[in-house]
Structure formats: structure tokens, C-alpha cells
Design a protein around this motif. Structure first.
Motif, PDB file in Angstrom:
ATOM      1  N   PHE A 175       4.324  16.397   3.835  1.00  0.00           N
ATOM      2  CA  PHE A 175       2.973  16.005   3.447  1.00  0.00           C
ATOM      3  C   PHE A 175       2.861  15.941   1.930  1.00  0.00           C
ATOM      4  CE2 PHE A 175       2.684  18.067   7.548  1.00  0.00           C
ATOM      5  CZ  PHE A 175       1.958  17.129   8.267  1.00  0.00           C
ATOM      6  N   ASP A 176       2.103  14.947   1.464  1.00  0.00           N
ATOM      7  CA  ASP A 176       1.835  14.857   0.032  1.00  0.00           C
ATOM      8  C   ASP A 176       0.911  15.979  -0.409  1.00  0.00           C
ATOM      9  OD1 ASP A 176       3.309  12.428  -0.498  1.00  0.00           O
ATOM     10  OD2 ASP A 176       1.752  11.408   0.661  1.00  0.00           O
ATOM     11  N   TYR A 177      -0.072  16.279   0.427  1.00  0.00           N
ATOM     12  CA  TYR A 177      -1.053  17.306   0.098  1.00  0.00           C
ATOM     13  C   TYR A 177      -1.394  18.117   1.347  1.00  0.00           C
ATOM     14  CZ  TYR A 177      -1.614  14.441  -4.023  1.00  0.00           C
ATOM     15  OH  TYR A 177      -1.364  13.731  -5.166  1.00  0.00           O
ATOM     16  N   LYS A 223       0.846  -1.202   0.000  1.00  0.00           N
ATOM     17  CA  LYS A 223       0.000   0.000   0.000  1.00  0.00           C
ATOM     18  C   LYS A 223       0.875   1.243   0.000  1.00  0.00           C
ATOM     19  CE  LYS A 223      -3.814  -2.376   0.779  1.00  0.00           C
ATOM     20  NZ  LYS A 223      -4.102  -3.253  -0.282  1.00  0.00           N
ATOM     21  N   LYS A 224       0.476   2.230  -0.761  1.00  0.00           N
ATOM     22  CA  LYS A 224       1.177   3.505  -0.760  1.00  0.00           C
ATOM     23  C   LYS A 224       0.455   4.426   0.217  1.00  0.00           C
ATOM     24  CE  LYS A 224       2.510   7.333  -3.803  1.00  0.00           C
ATOM     25  NZ  LYS A 224       2.606   8.358  -2.935  1.00  0.00           N
ATOM     26  N   ARG A 225       1.210   4.982   1.126  1.00  0.00           N
ATOM     27  CA  ARG A 225       0.622   5.911   2.083  1.00  0.00           C
ATOM     28  C   ARG A 225       0.639   7.320   1.505  1.00  0.00           C
ATOM     29  NH1 ARG A 225       0.114   4.618   7.681  1.00  0.00           N
ATOM     30  NH2 ARG A 225       0.503   2.423   7.923  1.00  0.00           N
ATOM     31  N   ILE A 226      -0.437   7.999   1.686  1.00  0.00           N
ATOM     32  CA  ILE A 226      -0.528   9.399   1.298  1.00  0.00           C
ATOM     33  C   ILE A 226      -0.787  10.195   2.564  1.00  0.00           C
ATOM     34  CG2 ILE A 226      -1.865  11.108   0.016  1.00  0.00           C
ATOM     35  CD1 ILE A 226      -2.461   8.962  -2.033  1.00  0.00           C
ATOM     36  N   SER A 227       0.037  11.212   2.779  1.00  0.00           N
ATOM     37  CA  SER A 227      -0.154  12.025   3.971  1.00  0.00           C
ATOM     38  C   SER A 227      -0.792  13.356   3.588  1.00  0.00           C
ATOM     39  CB  SER A 227       1.181  12.266   4.677  1.00  0.00           C
ATOM     40  OG  SER A 227       2.077  12.922   3.813  1.00  0.00           O
ATOM     41  N   ILE A 228      -1.768  13.744   4.390  1.00  0.00           N
ATOM     42  CA  ILE A 228      -2.510  14.972   4.134  1.00  0.00           C
ATOM     43  C   ILE A 228      -2.569  15.789   5.419  1.00  0.00           C
ATOM     44  CG2 ILE A 228      -4.742  15.944   3.468  1.00  0.00           C
ATOM     45  CD1 ILE A 228      -5.254  13.323   1.930  1.00  0.00           C
TER      46      ILE A 228
END
Length: 135
Positions: free
Chosen positions: A61-63, A17-22
Motif C-alpha cells: 500500500f502507498d498509504y 493514470k497513477k494508481r494510489i493504494s490506500i
């Protein structure tokens, strides 16, 4: 489309799984810091801390999602001598409760200067990683 943007079929079959941090920042506007129209105690300190964390890349953070409290000059919730009639007509809504704040396209509506500067300097805005939600 860049080569790294292409997703291969075998990538989709992976269990990894790819983690996306917001990071969500709620209403980081000038009217909500000390000296603003509707200040929150410690608001400037909190926004300075967020700006420092982004500046020194303590957290990456990615976004970044930013909500903006947004009103128009004619908002019924603002304290105004002309709202007495409205109060009698619209008793179920909150009329005449708040001072004018976060009026669209004013200095008070804008993002706190130091946070805005960091978002620009560190490429978040240029890389299309900041999203705004007017509410």
C-alpha cells in the motif's frame, strides 16, 4: 526536494493514470481485541491477518489510514453511577451505555501490538505513509 519528486509538465499532460493504494484500518486498538474492555469476537485474528499481509508484502500500500476510537475519562457514554442525573437532563443522547474503553493515552487506546510492530519494522511509519485519525 529530490529529483524524482519534480513533476514535469509533459507528465501532467499524459493520459496515464497513477494508481494510489490506500489501506484503511478502523480502530485496531487493544480495547477492541479479546481481553480488552470492549472486545470484538475475532478482533485479534483479523488484526493478526492484516499484520501478516503487511509483513510478507502480500499486499503493498502507498498509504495506511488508521482511525482510533478516542475517549476521555469523563465521557458521558460510559457506564458510571454519576450519570443518573445526566440521563434525566440529556435524554436525547446516549448516556451510560458503554464500559470505559479507548481512553486516550492508555494501553487500551493504543494500536494492537503486533500490528504496531509490523508498521514499524517495515518502514511504513518511518516513511510517513501512516496517517492517524482520532474520532
Amino acid at each position: 526536494m529530490d529529483k524524482q519528486d519534480v513533476v514535469k509538465v509533459e507528465d501532467c499532460r499524459s493520459n496515464e493514470k497513477k494508481r494510489i493504494s490506500i489501506l484503511v484500518i478502523v480502530d485496531p486498538q487493544n480495547d477492541f481485541i479479546e481481553g480488552g474492555a470492549l472486545p470484538v469476537n475475532g478482533g485479534k485474528k483479523a488484526l493478526d491477518w492484516i499484520a501478516d499481509c503487511l509483513r510478507c508484502k502480500r499486499y503493498v500500500f502507498d498509504y495506511i489510514l488508521i482511525t482510533l476510537d478516542t475517549h476521555h475519562k469523563s465521557n458521558l457514554a460510559f457506564k458510571n453511577p454519576d450519570t443518573k442525573l445526566l440521563k434525566s437532563l440529556y435524554s436525547e443522547i446516549q448516556v451510560d451505555k458503554w464500559p470505559e474503553h479507548c481512553i486516550k493515552d492508555t494501553h487500551g487506546w493504543e494500536i494492537y501490538d503486533e500490528l504496531w510492530r509490523v508498521l514499524n519494522e517495515h518502514g511504513y511509519i518511518q516513511e510517513n505513509r501512516v496517517f492517524y485519525f482520532l474520532k
